[in-house]
Design an enzyme around this catalytic site. Structure first.
Site, PDB file in Angstrom:
ATOM      1  CE1 TYR A 144     -29.576   6.127  35.331  1.00 44.64           C
ATOM      2  CE2 TYR A 144     -27.718   5.987  36.834  1.00 44.64           C
ATOM      3  CZ  TYR A 144     -28.261   5.771  35.581  1.00 44.64           C
ATOM      4  OH  TYR A 144     -27.482   5.226  34.578  1.00 44.64           O
ATOM      5  CG  ASP A 239     -33.346  13.791  35.210  1.00 45.64           C
ATOM      6  OD1 ASP A 239     -32.485  12.984  35.625  1.00 45.64           O
ATOM      7  OD2 ASP A 239     -34.052  13.569  34.210  1.00 45.64           O
ATOM      8  CE  LYS A 267     -36.054   6.866  31.722  1.00 40.98           C
ATOM      9  NZ  LYS A 267     -35.511   5.503  31.668  1.00 40.98           N
TER      10      LYS A 267
HETATM   11  P1  KE4 Z   1     -30.405   7.169  29.870  1.00 44.85           P
HETATM   12  O1  KE4 Z   1     -28.974   7.653  29.703  1.00 44.85           O
HETATM   13  O2  KE4 Z   1     -30.464   5.779  30.463  1.00 44.85           O
HETATM   14  O3  KE4 Z   1     -31.240   7.328  28.612  1.00 44.85           O
HETATM   15  O4  KE4 Z   1     -31.106   8.158  30.936  1.00 44.85           O
HETATM   16  C1  KE4 Z   1     -30.531   8.330  32.192  1.00 44.85           C
HETATM   17  C2  KE4 Z   1     -31.607   8.800  33.148  1.00 44.85           C
HETATM   18  C3  KE4 Z   1     -31.632  10.137  33.525  1.00 44.85           C
HETATM   19  N1  KE4 Z   1     -32.572  10.608  34.362  1.00 44.85           N
HETATM   20  C4  KE4 Z   1     -33.531   9.794  34.861  1.00 44.85           C
HETATM   21  C5  KE4 Z   1     -34.560  10.356  35.790  1.00 44.85           C
HETATM   22  C6  KE4 Z   1     -33.556   8.415  34.511  1.00 44.85           C
HETATM   23  O5  KE4 Z   1     -34.502   7.607  35.041  1.00 44.85           O
HETATM   24  C7  KE4 Z   1     -32.584   7.910  33.641  1.00 44.85           C
HETATM   25  C8  KE4 Z   1     -32.525   6.451  33.242  1.00 44.85           C
HETATM   26  N2  KE4 Z   1     -33.473   5.598  33.869  1.00 44.85           N
HETATM   27  C9  KE4 Z   1     -33.086   4.215  34.026  1.00 44.85           C
HETATM   28  C10 KE4 Z   1     -34.210   3.469  34.733  1.00 44.85           C
HETATM   29  N3  KE4 Z   1     -34.306   3.841  36.101  1.00 44.85           N
HETATM   30  C11 KE4 Z   1     -32.721   3.586  32.716  1.00 44.85           C
HETATM   31  C12 KE4 Z   1     -32.615   2.081  32.738  1.00 44.85           C
HETATM   32  C13 KE4 Z   1     -31.199   1.638  32.568  1.00 44.85           C
HETATM   33  O6  KE4 Z   1     -30.285   2.186  33.235  1.00 44.85           O
HETATM   34  O7  KE4 Z   1     -31.026   0.686  31.777  1.00 44.85           O
END
Ligand code: KE4
Length: 428
Positions: A144, A239, A267
């Site tokens: 993701y 990533d 994060k």
């Molecule tokens: P954000 O757009 O949510 O800040 O980041 C996206 C993203 C990109 N790359 C990786 C490896 C990530 O884990 C994420 C976002 N992680 C999720 C949890 N698995 C965020 C939680 C959510 O979607 O509310």
């Protein structure tokens, strides 16, 4: 545990916010029941709206690596806010955190700040396409990279939790440029590259996957990707939104010794405020506007409050690198305790762990890619999740997530968690 107020707040939220949440994974859809509304948090603990104290293993999905309401971060934000909250003009603190991040992470000369991990990954792919003049990308099933159209093809995390790994709204034109590979399967990646010769701009990967649960790369996998990218003139994007500044000071590039061409962050880099970033060597980053033709922008990018939180966070991690070892030791201790408790109760399970990322899969086999991650017994996971919650332990409300360990956890907290697993295992 009583959750009356959380349920009442959830009912109200659903009237004005789709699903009552601003991000789907929070809605408890994968585990059932109403989500917990948090009132405040401190250190390793959440305090919900019904007065329950919960030991937190999500930590805002990664950012709270030093614990909630960590004083140096809070103080930095409070002091900065008194001087104004946003200007849309360059400020010195952006340079300060950029210099620090560049000094901590290998193979990057320049970094551009944005407002989320999604924005970082989306911009990194646009930069790779602009730099290479090629359109196609390779991503991995179950990984993701945020909710940008190009990534919502067999995406992990919330996308797979809600059965929309290929989200409606993503056009065929977009989807055709995203090629899907199996995680930890180098031959599959090579076959895709050779059947799309000269058309692939980049491979984007979670170098340690966290959105199918935690799935570390098998020995040689990342090295093999590096070699394929060098051979076929493809950029390798790590990533590190989850792993950056968590698994090591320099992230996975430092921990596993494999070089990426572009690295994305989120994060931890924002200390809990909305920050994402992408970084690379100068010859790539100079393709970005206003220097080069690849456009990318943001009203609140480099926001002073977010920069203050991120700078305080990175400064502490940079000055106390023993934190990364301490986090890994605590995670190993937790792994050992959970495995013993589940084994003693004959619960079929697999635990994946690397550094301070860990996940429990209720399946016998090795979990090495999306297909094997999807084999887990979700009914058992749901019972496990609610059992742990009823014992005051808050873990990810989905089997396709990683637990995030915070340095604020004490070994007493870990023992309390292991004791809860011991109790819950008897009910599975
Ligand atoms: P954000 O757009 O949510 O800040 O980041 C996206 C993203 C990109 N790359 C990786 C490896 C990530 O884990 C994420 C976002 N992680 C999720 C949890 N698995 C965020 C939680 C959510 O979607 O509310």
């Amino acid at each position: 545990m009583i959750y009356k107020r959380s349920s009442a707040l959830f009912a109200a939220a659903q009237k004005v916010i789709p699903g009552g949440v601003n991000s789907p994974v929070r809605a408890f859809k994968a585990v059932g029941g109403d989500p917990i509304f948090v009132k405040e948090a401190k250190g390793a603990y959440l305090y919900d709206e019904d007065g329950n104290r919960l030991i937190d293993y999500i930590n805002s999905w990664g950012p709270m690596i030093l614990g909630h309401a960590h004083p140096p971060v809070v103080n930095a934000v409070v002091e900065k806010a008194k001087k104004g909250t946003s200007f849309g003009m360059p400020t010195e603190i952006e340079t300060q955190i950029a210099e620090l991040a560049v000094s901590m992470v290998p193979n990057i000369d320049k970094i551009r700040f944005v407002n989320s991990g999604t924005e970082a990954c989306m911009s990194a792919v646009r930069l790779a396409r602009g730099y290479t003049q090629k359109d196609k990308i390779i991503k991995f099933a179950g990984c993701y990279h945020g909710h940008s159209d190009s990534f919502l093809i067999q995406a992990g995390s919330g996308a797979v939790t809600f059965g929309s790994p290929n989200s409606p709204g993503v056009t065929k034109g977009t989807a055709q440029d995203t090629l899907l590979a199996r995680y930890n399967d180098l031959d599959h990646v090579e076959r895709i590259i050779t059947s799309n010769k000269g058309e692939i701009a980049c491979i984007i990967i979670e170098p340690v996957a966290g959105n199918m649960g935690c799935i570390p790369p098998v020995k040689g996998f990342l090295e093999g990707l590096r070699a394929l990218c060098d051979e076929h003139d493809v950029l390798l994007i790590f990533d590190e939104v989850m792993t950056g500044f968590r698994l090591a000071r320099g992230g996975v590039q430092e921990l596993l010794g494999v070089d990426a061409d572009i690295v994305t962050f989120g994060k931890v880099i924002g200390g809990g405020l909305p920050v994402g970033a992408f970084a690379a060597r100068e010859e790539i980053m100079n393709h970005l506007a206003p220097l080069g033709p690849v456009y990318q922008a943001g009203t609140l990018s480099g926001n002073p409050l977010a920069m203050a939180a991120g700078l305080a966070m990175l400064t502490e991690l940079n000055n106390n690198q023993g934190i990364f070892t301490s986090l890994a030791d605590k995670t190993e201790y937790l792994h050992t305790g959970i495995a013993k408790a589940l084994k003693e109760n004959n619960i079929t399970h697999t635990i994946n762990r690397l550094g301070s990322m860990i996940s429990v899969h209720f399946d016998a086999g090795a979990v090495v890619d999306f297909d094997t991650a999807a084999n887990g017994n979700n009914e058992t996971f749901k019972k496990f999740f609610h059992g742990m919650l009823d014992n005051g332990i808050y873990i990810a409300p989905s089997a396709f997530e990683t637990w995030f360990i915070t340095e604020a956890l004490t070994y007493e907290d870990l023992d309390e968690t292991i004791a809860a697993v011991q109790k819950v295992a008897k009910t599975l």
